[in-house]
Design a protein around this motif. Sequence first.
Motif, PDB file in Angstrom:
ATOM      1  N   UNK A 159       0.831  -1.216   0.000  1.00  0.00           N
ATOM      2  CA  UNK A 159       0.000   0.000   0.000  1.00  0.00           C
ATOM      3  C   UNK A 159       0.864   1.264   0.000  1.00  0.00           C
ATOM      4  N   UNK A 160       2.136   1.142   0.391  1.00  0.00           N
ATOM      5  CA  UNK A 160       3.022   2.313   0.350  1.00  0.00           C
ATOM      6  C   UNK A 160       4.416   1.831  -0.016  1.00  0.00           C
ATOM      7  N   UNK A 161       4.712   1.796  -1.312  1.00  0.00           N
ATOM      8  CA  UNK A 161       5.907   1.089  -1.827  1.00  0.00           C
ATOM      9  C   UNK A 161       7.216   1.842  -1.600  1.00  0.00           C
ATOM     10  N   UNK A 162       7.507   2.139  -0.335  1.00  0.00           N
ATOM     11  CA  UNK A 162       8.745   2.863  -0.019  1.00  0.00           C
ATOM     12  C   UNK A 162       9.396   2.226   1.211  1.00  0.00           C
ATOM     13  N   UNK A 163      10.642   1.769   1.065  1.00  0.00           N
ATOM     14  CA  UNK A 163      11.345   1.157   2.206  1.00  0.00           C
ATOM     15  C   UNK A 163      11.937   2.222   3.114  1.00  0.00           C
ATOM     16  N   UNK A 164      11.678   2.076   4.392  1.00  0.00           N
ATOM     17  CA  UNK A 164      12.184   3.054   5.370  1.00  0.00           C
ATOM     18  C   UNK A 164      12.501   2.337   6.673  1.00  0.00           C
ATOM     19  N   UNK A 165      13.255   3.020   7.496  1.00  0.00           N
ATOM     20  CA  UNK A 165      13.481   2.579   8.876  1.00  0.00           C
ATOM     21  C   UNK A 165      13.035   3.729   9.759  1.00  0.00           C
ATOM     22  N   UNK A 166      12.085   3.443  10.645  1.00  0.00           N
ATOM     23  CA  UNK A 166      11.567   4.476  11.555  1.00  0.00           C
ATOM     24  C   UNK A 166      12.054   4.130  12.951  1.00  0.00           C
ATOM     25  N   UNK A 167      12.956   4.941  13.476  1.00  0.00           N
ATOM     26  CA  UNK A 167      13.464   4.743  14.841  1.00  0.00           C
ATOM     27  C   UNK A 167      12.819   5.768  15.762  1.00  0.00           C
TER      28      UNK A 167
END
Length: 317
Positions: free
Chosen positions: A132-140
């Motif tokens: 649904x949201x095709x963006x890889x991220x890391x949320x710390x």
Amino acid sequence: MGHSAAVWDSRAAIEITKDWNGIDKVVLRNPRGASARVSLYGGQVTSWRNEQGEELLFTSSKAIFKPPKAVRGGIPICFPQFGNCGSLEQHGFARNKIWTIDENSPPLSPKDSQGKSFIDLLFKPSEEDLKCWPHSFEFRLRVSLAADGSLTLISRVRNVNGKPFSFSFAYHTYLSVSDISEVRIEGLETLDYLDNLCGKERFTEQGDAITFESEVDRVYLSAPNVVAVLDHERKRTYVIKKEGLPDVVVWNPWEKKSKAMADFGDDEYKQMLCVDGAAIAKPVTLKPGEEWTGRLELSAVPSTFCSENLDLQGRGF
Ligand code: TA6
């Protein structure tokens, strides 16, 4: 031989247990008896208490503590979308996902850990989320409780994607107040705001502090980094300091909207006010490898500490 003052062990001030859904929650304590609780469901702060044990955050008596519903209270995290300004579900998906404890969190500045009890959490999108949201991220997310009882949330979103992406964000902070009609906000005077009750039309706030006598749902633009919420009856002022968060959302559902929300008591609008540090009007754009930081520091001080003392320009914290 003199007795050395008991050295406060910040590690001992962290307790990890499970809630009744079997989801991990972390309790932070400080030497004076203040505490904060963080659920790994949504990385959501669900409690913040002062030294007297008084709860400073509102949670509805009708809140639903069962995924996938977001918990009505505390500090839900709206990411990667605030409200319905986008194709995702209201307020994005981070608030109804299970986060993990981050054992190898990249360092923050020493002042963000010295004398504080803190926990580091991590949220990465699942295959489902990427659909649904095709963006890889890391949320710390670091949540810390200081010796003076102040609560700090530091969010770091890193783009680990091959392409740039943009997002909007809010710390949806449900403050507990004595009586909404006795509360005022200082620091947003004369600012422009987008009114969610008028199709996000843009208006300019009057010169006085904001008071409440009906439903309010606004995004104040380019707000100062310090805003104060004065609760006269409780002789308490919430000092909200923010960095990397240009906007401030102010929300009180008042009577009619309260009745329309299943997980909210009909009269509970009298005991809560949402004042959110946010990045909405101008979404944050990150190129691959770039990282954004959004900091929020909440303090509850006696109202004798009146606004003149408040450096409302908020020169950094
Ligand atoms: O601005 C705050 C807001 O977006 C309101 O419009 C209201 O919907 C509130 O958030 C609560 O949203 P929720 O999805 O938690 O019911």
